[in-house]
Design a protein around this motif. Structure first.
Motif, PDB file in Angstrom:
ATOM      1  N   ALA A 235       0.834  -1.209   0.000  1.00  0.00           N
ATOM      2  CA  ALA A 235       0.000   0.000   0.000  1.00  0.00           C
ATOM      3  C   ALA A 235       0.866   1.255   0.000  1.00  0.00           C
ATOM      4  CB  ALA A 235      -0.927  -0.008   1.210  1.00  0.00           C
ATOM      5  N   VAL A 236       1.925   1.249   0.778  1.00  0.00           N
ATOM      6  CA  VAL A 236       2.828   2.403   0.818  1.00  0.00           C
ATOM      7  C   VAL A 236       3.474   2.617  -0.547  1.00  0.00           C
ATOM      8  CG1 VAL A 236       5.005   3.252   1.776  1.00  0.00           C
ATOM      9  CG2 VAL A 236       3.246   2.328   3.288  1.00  0.00           C
ATOM     10  N   ALA A 237       3.880   1.534  -1.192  1.00  0.00           N
ATOM     11  CA  ALA A 237       4.497   1.657  -2.520  1.00  0.00           C
ATOM     12  C   ALA A 237       3.516   2.256  -3.521  1.00  0.00           C
ATOM     13  CB  ALA A 237       4.981   0.288  -2.998  1.00  0.00           C
ATOM     14  N   VAL A 238       2.279   1.799  -3.501  1.00  0.00           N
ATOM     15  CA  VAL A 238       1.264   2.328  -4.423  1.00  0.00           C
ATOM     16  C   VAL A 238       0.998   3.803  -4.145  1.00  0.00           C
ATOM     17  CG1 VAL A 238      -1.191   2.189  -5.036  1.00  0.00           C
ATOM     18  CG2 VAL A 238       0.179   0.104  -4.878  1.00  0.00           C
ATOM     19  N   ILE A 239       0.912   4.178  -2.874  1.00  0.00           N
ATOM     20  CA  ILE A 239       0.670   5.580  -2.511  1.00  0.00           C
ATOM     21  C   ILE A 239       1.827   6.463  -2.950  1.00  0.00           C
ATOM     22  CG2 ILE A 239       0.468   7.145  -0.537  1.00  0.00           C
ATOM     23  CD1 ILE A 239      -1.191   4.889   0.817  1.00  0.00           C
TER      24      ILE A 239
ATOM     25  N   THR B 130       4.018  10.627  -6.465  1.00  0.00           N
ATOM     26  CA  THR B 130       5.073  11.040  -7.386  1.00  0.00           C
ATOM     27  C   THR B 130       4.491  11.365  -8.757  1.00  0.00           C
ATOM     28  OG1 THR B 130       6.665   9.666  -6.201  1.00  0.00           O
ATOM     29  CG2 THR B 130       7.266  10.357  -8.423  1.00  0.00           C
ATOM     30  N   LEU B 131       3.601  10.520  -9.238  1.00  0.00           N
ATOM     31  CA  LEU B 131       2.961  10.755 -10.532  1.00  0.00           C
ATOM     32  C   LEU B 131       2.148  12.050 -10.499  1.00  0.00           C
ATOM     33  CD1 LEU B 131       2.421   9.670 -13.371  1.00  0.00           C
ATOM     34  CD2 LEU B 131       0.498   8.407 -12.430  1.00  0.00           C
ATOM     35  N   SER B 132       1.441  12.280  -9.413  1.00  0.00           N
ATOM     36  CA  SER B 132       0.653  13.502  -9.274  1.00  0.00           C
ATOM     37  C   SER B 132       1.544  14.741  -9.314  1.00  0.00           C
ATOM     38  CB  SER B 132      -0.116  13.447  -7.956  1.00  0.00           C
ATOM     39  OG  SER B 132      -0.720  14.668  -7.685  1.00  0.00           O
ATOM     40  N   ILE B 133       2.676  14.691  -8.634  1.00  0.00           N
ATOM     41  CA  ILE B 133       3.600  15.823  -8.613  1.00  0.00           C
ATOM     42  C   ILE B 133       4.173  16.085 -10.001  1.00  0.00           C
ATOM     43  CG2 ILE B 133       5.856  16.561  -7.753  1.00  0.00           C
ATOM     44  CD1 ILE B 133       5.080  15.147  -5.100  1.00  0.00           C
ATOM     45  N   VAL B 134       4.563  15.031 -10.704  1.00  0.00           N
ATOM     46  CA  VAL B 134       5.141  15.186 -12.045  1.00  0.00           C
ATOM     47  C   VAL B 134       4.108  15.783 -13.000  1.00  0.00           C
ATOM     48  CG1 VAL B 134       6.015  13.903 -14.042  1.00  0.00           C
ATOM     49  CG2 VAL B 134       6.893  13.413 -11.750  1.00  0.00           C
ATOM     50  N   LEU B 135       2.882  15.277 -12.952  1.00  0.00           N
ATOM     51  CA  LEU B 135       1.843  15.793 -13.849  1.00  0.00           C
ATOM     52  C   LEU B 135       1.501  17.249 -13.512  1.00  0.00           C
ATOM     53  CD1 LEU B 135      -0.515  12.701 -14.092  1.00  0.00           C
ATOM     54  CD2 LEU B 135       1.116  13.527 -15.796  1.00  0.00           C
ATOM     55  N   ASP B 136       1.420  17.592 -12.224  1.00  0.00           N
ATOM     56  CA  ASP B 136       1.133  18.967 -11.840  1.00  0.00           C
ATOM     57  C   ASP B 136       2.259  19.904 -12.268  1.00  0.00           C
ATOM     58  OD1 ASP B 136      -0.505  20.964 -10.432  1.00  0.00           O
ATOM     59  OD2 ASP B 136       1.210  21.054  -9.064  1.00  0.00           O
ATOM     60  N   HIS B 137       3.487  19.439 -12.179  1.00  0.00           N
ATOM     61  CA  HIS B 137       4.631  20.250 -12.622  1.00  0.00           C
ATOM     62  C   HIS B 137       4.518  20.582 -14.108  1.00  0.00           C
ATOM     63  CE1 HIS B 137       8.887  20.801 -13.933  1.00  0.00           C
ATOM     64  NE2 HIS B 137       8.862  21.621 -12.897  1.00  0.00           N
TER      65      HIS B 137
END
Length: 62
Positions: A21-25, A30-37
């Motif tokens: 669960a921690v790995a998925v979160i 990380t994906l959210s941060i990259v896309l927002d950037h």
């Protein structure tokens, strides 16, 4: 795999599920941060193209 679960004891399933669960979160964050950037870079480029400059520390625009 059974050697791993035997070493973790009777709560091996819970421990491995928690790590999963921690790995998925972390991947999701990380994906959210990259896309927002990427979105923010595009928005900044659009503003700069329209002529909006960045502010200087003294409050003046460039």
């Amino acid at each position: 795999m059974s050697a791993l679960t035997a070493g973790l004891g009777p709560h091996a399933g819970f421990i491995l599920a928690s790590y999963g669960a921690v790995a998925v979160i972390l991947v999701g964050l990380t994906l959210s941060i990259v896309l927002d950037h990427r979105v923010q870079k595009r928005a900044l480029a659009a503003l700069e193209q329209r002529g909006a400059g960045r502010r200087r520390p003294g409050g003046e625009t460039s």
